[in-house]
Design a protein around this motif. Structure first.
Motif, PDB file in Angstrom:
ATOM      1  N   GLU A  31       7.410  12.525   7.827  1.00  0.00           N
ATOM      2  CA  GLU A  31       6.766  11.312   8.342  1.00  0.00           C
ATOM      3  C   GLU A  31       5.456  11.661   9.045  1.00  0.00           C
ATOM      4  O   GLU A  31       4.438  10.975   8.874  1.00  0.00           O
ATOM      5  CB  GLU A  31       7.710  10.593   9.312  1.00  0.00           C
ATOM      6  N   SER A  32       5.478  12.760   9.825  1.00  0.00           N
ATOM      7  CA  SER A  32       4.267  13.186  10.528  1.00  0.00           C
ATOM      8  C   SER A  32       3.176  13.587   9.545  1.00  0.00           C
ATOM      9  O   SER A  32       1.997  13.248   9.730  1.00  0.00           O
ATOM     10  CB  SER A  32       4.605  14.359  11.457  1.00  0.00           C
ATOM     11  N   PRO A  52       0.839  -1.206   0.000  1.00  0.00           N
ATOM     12  CA  PRO A  52       0.000   0.000   0.000  1.00  0.00           C
ATOM     13  C   PRO A  52       0.875   1.259   0.000  1.00  0.00           C
ATOM     14  O   PRO A  52       2.032   1.228   0.443  1.00  0.00           O
ATOM     15  CB  PRO A  52      -0.802  -0.119   1.308  1.00  0.00           C
ATOM     16  N   PRO A  53       0.353   2.386  -0.477  1.00  0.00           N
ATOM     17  CA  PRO A  53       1.149   3.618  -0.568  1.00  0.00           C
ATOM     18  C   PRO A  53       1.760   4.047   0.767  1.00  0.00           C
ATOM     19  O   PRO A  53       2.908   4.506   0.804  1.00  0.00           O
ATOM     20  CB  PRO A  53       0.142   4.653  -1.072  1.00  0.00           C
ATOM     21  N   TYR A  54       1.012   3.898   1.841  1.00  0.00           N
ATOM     22  CA  TYR A  54       1.525   4.321   3.149  1.00  0.00           C
ATOM     23  C   TYR A  54       2.752   3.498   3.543  1.00  0.00           C
ATOM     24  O   TYR A  54       3.764   4.046   3.993  1.00  0.00           O
ATOM     25  CB  TYR A  54       0.420   4.192   4.205  1.00  0.00           C
ATOM     26  N   GLN A  73      15.165  12.867  -2.177  1.00  0.00           N
ATOM     27  CA  GLN A  73      14.448  11.655  -1.785  1.00  0.00           C
ATOM     28  C   GLN A  73      13.331  11.971  -0.788  1.00  0.00           C
ATOM     29  O   GLN A  73      12.245  11.378  -0.848  1.00  0.00           O
ATOM     30  CB  GLN A  73      15.423  10.645  -1.180  1.00  0.00           C
ATOM     31  N   LEU A  74      13.592  12.905   0.106  1.00  0.00           N
ATOM     32  CA  LEU A  74      12.590  13.287   1.097  1.00  0.00           C
ATOM     33  C   LEU A  74      11.374  13.912   0.423  1.00  0.00           C
ATOM     34  O   LEU A  74      10.216  13.562   0.722  1.00  0.00           O
ATOM     35  CB  LEU A  74      13.219  14.270   2.090  1.00  0.00           C
ATOM     36  N   ALA A  84      10.394   3.925   2.289  1.00  0.00           N
ATOM     37  CA  ALA A  84      11.291   4.894   1.654  1.00  0.00           C
ATOM     38  C   ALA A  84      11.984   5.765   2.696  1.00  0.00           C
ATOM     39  O   ALA A  84      13.190   6.056   2.586  1.00  0.00           O
ATOM     40  CB  ALA A  84      10.506   5.760   0.674  1.00  0.00           C
ATOM     41  N   LEU A  85      11.246   6.190   3.734  1.00  0.00           N
ATOM     42  CA  LEU A  85      11.855   6.993   4.804  1.00  0.00           C
ATOM     43  C   LEU A  85      12.905   6.187   5.567  1.00  0.00           C
ATOM     44  O   LEU A  85      13.952   6.723   5.965  1.00  0.00           O
ATOM     45  CB  LEU A  85      10.767   7.489   5.763  1.00  0.00           C
ATOM     46  N   LYS A  86      12.623   4.916   5.760  1.00  0.00           N
ATOM     47  CA  LYS A  86      13.593   4.055   6.445  1.00  0.00           C
ATOM     48  C   LYS A  86      14.886   3.943   5.640  1.00  0.00           C
ATOM     49  O   LYS A  86      15.989   3.965   6.199  1.00  0.00           O
ATOM     50  CB  LYS A  86      12.968   2.681   6.667  1.00  0.00           C
ATOM     51  N   ARG A  87      14.755   3.846   4.343  1.00  0.00           N
ATOM     52  CA  ARG A  87      15.951   3.748   3.490  1.00  0.00           C
ATOM     53  C   ARG A  87      16.741   5.057   3.490  1.00  0.00           C
ATOM     54  O   ARG A  87      17.969   5.050   3.376  1.00  0.00           O
ATOM     55  CB  ARG A  87      15.539   3.385   2.063  1.00  0.00           C
TER      56      ARG A  87
END
Length: 549
Positions: free
Chosen positions: A304-305, A197-199, A226-227, A205-208
């Motif tokens: 992320e928030s 899912p997109p979420y 990337q952000l 992606a944020l973890k990477r």
């Protein structure tokens, strides 16, 4: 009365004279007037030299002249036949035909008289004697020299292209296999992520980004790119499908519009935080701004928030939307499967082509082609062979196929000395490969004349449509000690399948053993690269044995 008889006698004599003249006219009218001459350019040659044999016929231009064809000059061999030369002289024609003859054994020979057919009448040339001499070598006049010592020579630098191409082909093949599997695993991983899912993809992606250590490497531009892309991709898939190509102001305006319409339940503070991070990313990418690491990490937390709050702010999809999304996912999965099949097919075809190229380099094109497409004679050679005894007196022979019993018609001469004929064959004489075994028992107290049997071999080939037949013979002995005569040579015949002229080799073994006559015939196409080995294997397997054995 006497006067009457005298007149009758004169009339009868006149009638006889007229009939005689008429008969003479008719008789001379049916005779063909022709002159036939034959000559050679030399009556003495060395072994293997050529003799030019010339025939000359002078006859009426309306008469059809047929010159001899084939090996009619034996014991000399015809090595070439030249076109007929025609010279017209009024109502007469002079036809000249030349043949090239030779002989490879020394001795005195007689060229037999030749038959020429002129208007349905036969004319013969005279026979001609020729002498074939050995080549004399005088070894006493040949100077003798000391044996020269061995000389060391540097080995030339030779590149074994086949070997190099083989190793290159193997390396390419292995490299292709490795690349294929690596690419496949990578694709599987990417497809697995696409199915998320997109979420979840956004969180991954944020973890990477955290694991990339871009800030420690002073790669602020890549970090903010990337952000920004992570936030935009999530919004693109969940809210606004043009988020990736929109400017920051356009994207924020669209989100405000969604909030006002009630489609997005998101507070203004969250929108402002997102706007701040996206503007910072634009400055880093285009104005070479360099925020400090603490602010950069804080911006990552803001993104992320925003994603978490946006997920909660999106209303639950309706049933129609869920169905449409499910249909979209099915179509997407189908397209991916089709793409996999296409890529897999291309990879398989490439692998097959590389494998074929490698095998062609190693084995050769013809062998690979015959292995894939098949070759009838190659299949005969590779299958399991059968050893059987045929006929009476029996002949033991190994063949790739069982020979089938066939009806054999004996000549009148054969009937006088032979009985109980049996024949077993494979194929036809006009095929690519032919095998025949014929056995006959002799009538009691009569010996079989092997020379007569051998003479019939050529006649048999002619009766089957063979022409331009060359004949050689020699004594032959099997591995078991049976002695006979081997007749061999070649001839031309029309192929039964292709209907084209083909040149065949033939070997005929003739034996007089065990109170009878045995004949083994093998015929094969000269152009067939496997046939000669098969024929030799068959011939070498021939053995004769007693019926009691």
């Amino acid at each position: 009365m006497r006067r009457f008889n005298l007149e009758n006698t004169k009339n009868i004599q006149g009638l006889k004279a007229a009939m005689f003249l008429l008969f003479m006219m008719l008789f001379h009218g049916t005779q063909v007037m022709a002159q036939v001459k034959a000559a050679v350019d030399s009556t003495s040659i060395l072994i293997g030299q050529e003799i030019r044999y010339k025939m000359q016929v002078e006859t009426d231009s309306t008469n059809l002249v047929v010159f001899p064809e084939g090996q009619t000059f034996q014991p000399l061999e015809v090595i070439d036949t030249y076109n007929t030369d025609t010279l017209r002289n009024g109502r007469k024609s002079i036809l000249t035909k030349e043949y090239a003859l030779t002989q490879f054994d020394s001795g005195s020979y007689t060229i037999p008289r030749q038959k020429i057919l002129i208007a349905d009448q036969v004319f013969f040339t005279d026979s001609i004697n020729v002498e074939v001499r050995n080549v004399v070598v005088d070894t006493t006049k040949q100077k003798m020299y000391e044996i020269k010592p061995l000389v060391d020579v540097e080995a030339p630098f030779v590149i074994n292209w086949k070997k190099w191409l083989l190793w290159i082909g193997i390396a390419l093949l292995l490299g292709g296999i490795i690349i294929f599997f690596v690419f496949r695993q990578k694709k599987k991983k990417e497809n697995k992520e696409k199915d998320l899912p997109p979420y979840e993809r956004a969180m991954l992606a944020l973890k990477r980004i955290d694991e990339s250590h871009l800030l420690e490497q002073d790669s602020h531009k890549e970090y903010y790119s990337q952000l920004s892309d992570t936030a935009r991709k999530y919004i693109d898939e969940e809210i606004y499908d043009h988020a990736m190509e929109s400017t920051t102001d356009e994207l924020i305006a669209k989100l405000d519009q969604e909030i006002k319409s009630g489609s997005l339940n998101l507070d203004k503070a969250t929108i402002n935080e997102l706007k701040h991070v996206l503007q910072t990313a634009d400055l880093v990418k285009f104005a070479k701004s360099r925020p400090d690491i603490l602010n950069a990490k804080n911006d990552r937390k803001i993104i992320e928030s925003v994603i978490v709050k946006t997920k909660d702010a999106i209303p639950e999809p309706t049933e129609e939307e869920l169905l449409a999304d499910e249909e979209f996912r099915k179509n997407l999965a189908e397209r991916r499967r089709t793409k996999k099949v296409i890529i897999g097919s291309i990879a398989a075809i490439a692998l097959v082509i590389i494998t074929l190229v490698v095998f062609i380099i190693i084995k050769g094109y013809d062998v690979v082609k015959d292995s894939i497409l098949g070759h009838p004679t190659k299949e005969l050679a590779e299958r399991e062979w059968i050893s059987s005894a045929y006929g009476s007196p029996p002949v033991t022979i190994s063949t790739p196929e069982v020979l089938i019993r066939n009806v054999y018609q004996m000549t009148e001469e054969q009937k006088q000395i032979l009985k109980g004929s049996e024949s077993f064959v494979y194929g036809k004489i006009s095929d690519n490969f032919y095998i025949a075994v014929t056995t006959m028992s002799s009538i009691a107290q009569k010996d079989v004349d092997l020379s007569k049997a051998v003479e019939s071999n050529v006649g048999y080939l002619e009766s089957q449509g063979g022409k331009n037949i060359t004949v050689k013979d020699e004594e032959y002995e099997t591995l078991g000690g049976a002695k006979g005569i081997k007749v061999f040579g070649n001839f031309q015949i029309k192929n039964a399948v292709t209907q084209e002229e083909q040149k065949n080799e033939y070997v005929i073994l003739n034996f007089v053993e065990r109170g009878g006559f045995q004949q083994i015939t093998v015929v094969y196409d000269v152009e067939d690269r496997y046939a000669k080995d098969v024929a030799e294997r068959i011939i070498n397997s021939v053995e004769l044995r007693n019926e009691e054995e």
